[in-house]
Design a protein around this motif. Structure first.
Motif, mmCIF file in Angstrom:
data_model
loop_
_atom_site.group_PDB
_atom_site.id
_atom_site.type_symbol
_atom_site.label_atom_id
_atom_site.label_comp_id
_atom_site.label_asym_id
_atom_site.label_seq_id
_atom_site.Cartn_x
_atom_site.Cartn_y
_atom_site.Cartn_z
ATOM 1 N N GLN A 249 81.127 43.278 54.993
ATOM 2 C CA GLN A 249 81.597 42.416 56.084
ATOM 3 C C GLN A 249 80.865 41.079 56.041
ATOM 4 N N THR A 250 81.448 40.082 56.678
ATOM 5 C CA THR A 250 80.774 38.794 56.882
ATOM 6 C C THR A 250 79.723 38.967 57.984
ATOM 7 N N ASN A 251 78.638 38.189 57.903
ATOM 8 C CA ASN A 251 77.554 38.381 58.866
ATOM 9 C C ASN A 251 78.062 38.263 60.314
ATOM 10 N N THR A 252 77.690 39.244 61.126
ATOM 11 C CA THR A 252 78.199 39.361 62.497
ATOM 12 C C THR A 252 77.775 38.169 63.353
ATOM 13 N N LEU A 253 76.496 37.824 63.310
ATOM 14 C CA LEU A 253 75.988 36.762 64.180
ATOM 15 C C LEU A 253 76.706 35.438 63.914
ATOM 16 N N GLY A 254 76.890 35.085 62.658
ATOM 17 C CA GLY A 254 77.587 33.837 62.317
ATOM 18 C C GLY A 254 78.995 33.796 62.893
ATOM 19 N N GLN A 255 79.695 34.906 62.820
ATOM 20 C CA GLN A 255 81.057 34.961 63.365
ATOM 21 C C GLN A 255 81.042 34.781 64.880
ATOM 22 N N PHE A 256 80.090 35.463 65.547
ATOM 23 C CA PHE A 256 79.989 35.344 67.009
ATOM 24 C C PHE A 256 79.652 33.899 67.394
ATOM 25 N N LEU A 257 78.761 33.266 66.621
ATOM 26 C CA LEU A 257 78.351 31.893 66.944
ATOM 27 C C LEU A 257 79.516 30.919 66.790
ATOM 28 N N VAL A 258 80.284 31.068 65.729
ATOM 29 C CA VAL A 258 81.421 30.154 65.532
ATOM 30 C C VAL A 258 82.439 30.350 66.649
ATOM 31 N N GLU A 259 82.700 31.607 66.998
ATOM 32 C CA GLU A 259 83.685 31.871 68.064
ATOM 33 C C GLU A 259 83.220 31.262 69.383
ATOM 34 N N GLU A 260 81.954 31.469 69.711
ATOM 35 C CA GLU A 260 81.420 30.947 70.970
ATOM 36 C C GLU A 260 81.386 29.414 70.942
ATOM 37 N N TYR A 261 81.051 28.845 69.773
ATOM 38 C CA TYR A 261 81.079 27.383 69.661
ATOM 39 C C TYR A 261 82.483 26.858 69.948
ATOM 40 N N LEU A 262 83.485 27.478 69.343
ATOM 41 C CA LEU A 262 84.868 27.022 69.527
ATOM 42 C C LEU A 262 85.310 27.184 70.982
ATOM 43 N N GLU A 263 84.839 28.270 71.622
ATOM 44 C CA GLU A 263 85.217 28.557 73.005
ATOM 45 C C GLU A 263 84.649 27.523 73.973
ATOM 46 N N SER A 264 83.411 27.102 73.733
ATOM 47 C CA SER A 264 82.689 26.342 74.761
ATOM 48 C C SER A 264 82.522 24.860 74.444
ATOM 49 N N ASN A 265 83.103 24.387 73.355
ATOM 50 C CA ASN A 265 82.918 22.982 72.996
ATOM 51 C C ASN A 265 84.241 22.341 72.617
ATOM 52 N N ASN A 266 84.220 21.026 72.561
ATOM 53 C CA ASN A 266 85.417 20.290 72.182
ATOM 54 C C ASN A 266 85.411 20.067 70.663
ATOM 55 N N TYR A 267 85.941 21.058 69.962
ATOM 56 C CA TYR A 267 85.931 21.046 68.499
ATOM 57 C C TYR A 267 86.745 19.872 67.945
#
Lengths: 392, 392
Positions: free
Chosen positions: A263-281
């Motif tokens: 699998q791809t590293n779990t933390l990195g995936q969670f961080l990208v998802e949360e970044y996209l959720e809470s910021n103006n990408y």
């Protein structure tokens, strides 16, 4: 003893150059590094706090091979313009797009399998195809991307199992496949029922007008596999990228990924998802576009000032690279040696050409150095170029 | 069309079972998950703050393929007992040990290359060897690991390019290669000049006495390649593991990794290094040992109480798995079906056997469930087992 594929392994000249350019006094146009000062470090740090408080130990546990569902849901939304509507079953999260290439090589390439690529093409893709002992057939390309006449000529002689393209702001040349060629290429691909890998990490980094629609969006999932990444638009060190493709292909790639790295590293995936959720990408991408456009323009105007007139170079409409053609008898590797003495570096182009041509070409990265360094670095390269005739 | 290797691809039964067991009402002995409640979440969260404040954007940028130097320096120190003293040139950081297997398969395996494994063996290794179309030759194994007589018999008939072993608390059986066999195996390996991959993720999880010295430490780098991981001792979701081997092998694996995924995720490497720097890792391992030992003991005493006497099982001295042999004519897959109806799961053992035997075996994970759940889950499995004769 080693496997036969090992005979074909060679160190990437780029990685070797990068070892030299890690010295702080060197101005480097060599790497393909995004501008680190634009990474959303604060936002990722905040994302980390939120992820740990929301998910706790789940952020550190094994997770499913396919990838974090909320992240795949967000990715699907960005692909909504596609002719068929993709679902999360069409997305596999990968450890960088380089892994997408590795998994696709495993799925499609036996020893001797024919793969068409642009000429020149992305070195990491050529390395991956080489590990699986593909027969790479380079198709002539120019500033509008792969040439349609050359593709047709290639198809008259060989049947490729894969066609690999980087249609938007290609590494190494910065070329962008024109809309006319995109349409014509899709017709040909459908007519011959080919499988095309579209590698698109730079598509969002467009400096003029709008992003071109991807081949995947225009041509559909039957024939097109789309690789994309957050490495160039958020941060590469997280290693979060994805493959979008037909569900059957995603299922097979998922099985292969199980045997590759689970699998791809779990933390990195969670961080990208949360970044996209809470910021103006989208706003972040606009900042990247403006900054990189400014750096490209700095490089172009410095080149006008410092480079001899006998050279040709392009004006890429996006991405991170600029491409220079030297007079035919020059060897960019010799120029590089003299540039390194002046603490400035670039990548000689020859390594990107599967057919071994391109001795007289140079790749210049403009995304990583500051405008001041760009001006000074180009001045130094110009000094070398202006006197190079004397050294021949 | 797909590559020929794709014909041999099959979904891991484990991954399929895990989809069922993700339902919260299921007590699962199926996965190989470490106990998430023991992850050092607070410590990793603190490490994240420290990493961002110390390294800033470097924690998110591309980094070298070989891996973060301070992390490799720390790893080298843990290997100090080795006969030759390894340096950081002997270490490559990998995206989990599964990637170590992928890179080693690329380095050593052509279609038909002979690989000796224990019988049964780790499924992820078998998957990796299968992707590269190895000819896997299983060598009979028992509770003391690979049988020396069977290895010698195998060597009389075939010359393996690789021998793959998990000497300490093997997945799936929990077997541990005895010191006597370790010494004898090393003699044979040196005599035949074989290449051995020692996969050692569970070695630290020892419940009685001290950790056995690894084959790499005892036998040296000429013949032994050591895979190890922080997945079982810190957290698997970070995907940080390593290969320790001779420098030439590490150089070749590094080149292969360039074409595979460029590098292991930067942030995960920084977090593991900072965790090791600022915390008492040895004490954390002692807590894991105590907890897992207690869970093993709960499982053993529950089995004594609830399982029929016609069954045999082992008492693993470490690791995460316990191994059960059912009467010869029973099929563990049928037992599993009936267990799933009672919301309890395990993995039927057959899939771990390269020779297709082991229909009457079960793997039970004891690291992930709480003692209460272990007691209740084993009671339910026992109910099924006690009545299974009636269903045959």
């Amino acid at each position: 003893m080693y496997a036969e594929r090992v005979d074909g392994l060679k160190s990437s000249a780029i990685r070797e150059i990068l070892k030299i350019t890690s010295r702080p006094e060197v101005i480097s146009f060599a790497g393909g590094l995004p501008a680190a000062e634009l990474f959303p470090v604060k936002e990722i740090e905040t994302a980390a706090r939120n992820v740990f408080s929301r998910y706790g130990y789940l952020a550190l546990q094994y997770s499913i091979t396919e990838g974090f569902v909320p992240l795949r849901e967000k990715i699907v939304k960005t692909l909504a313009a596609a002719t068929e509507r993709p679902g999360i079953g069409n997305i596999l999260i990968t450890q960088g797009s380089q892994q997408g290439l590795d998994l696709l090589s495993k799925l499609y390439i036996d020893r001797g399998t024919v793969v068409f690529t642009e000429n020149p093409s992305y070195l990491g893709a050529l390395q991956s195809f080489s590990i699986f002992e593909a027969d790479v057939v380079p198709i002539a390309s120019d500033q509008d991307g792969m040439r349609i006449d050359a593709l047709l000529e290639g198809l008259r002689r060989r049947r490729p199992s894969l066609v690999y393209l980087m249609p938007s702001f290609q590494n190494p040349t910065g070329a962008c496949l024109s809309m006319e060629r995109r349409r014509r290429l899709i017709e040909i691909v459908k007519e011959h029922d080919l499988v095309v890998i579209e590698d698109d990490p730079y598509g969002e980094l467009v400096f003029e007008g709008e992003r071109s629609p991807s081949l995947f969006e225009l041509g559909g999932m039957r024939n097109f596999i789309h690789l994309n990444s957050f490495s160039k638009t958020i941060a590469p060190g997280l290693r979060v990228a994805y493959v979008a493709a037909d569900e059957e292909i995603i299922r097979k790639l998922t099985l292969i990924k199980q045997g590759t790295d689970l699998q791809t590293n779990t933390l990195g995936q969670f961080l990208v998802e949360e970044y996209l959720e809470s910021n103006n990408y989208r706003e972040h991408i606009r900042i990247l576009r403006r900054t990189y456009k400014h750096r490209r323009d700095c490089m172009l105007s410095s080149m006008e000032k410092h480079f001899p007139e006998s050279l040709k170079w392009n004006r890429p409409a996006g991405g991170m690279f600029l491409w220079v053609e030297l007079p035919g008898e020059w060897d960019a590797r010799e120029i590089l040696q003299r540039c390194l003495e002046r603490n400035v570096a670039f990548v000689p182009g020859q390594e990107f050409f599967p057919d071994g041509s391109g001795k007289n070409t140079m790749r210049l990265n403009f995304s990583n150095a500051s405008p001041d360094h760009i001006e000074e670095g180009i001045r130094r390269v110009g000094e070398v170029l202006k006197t190079h005739g004397n050294y021949l």
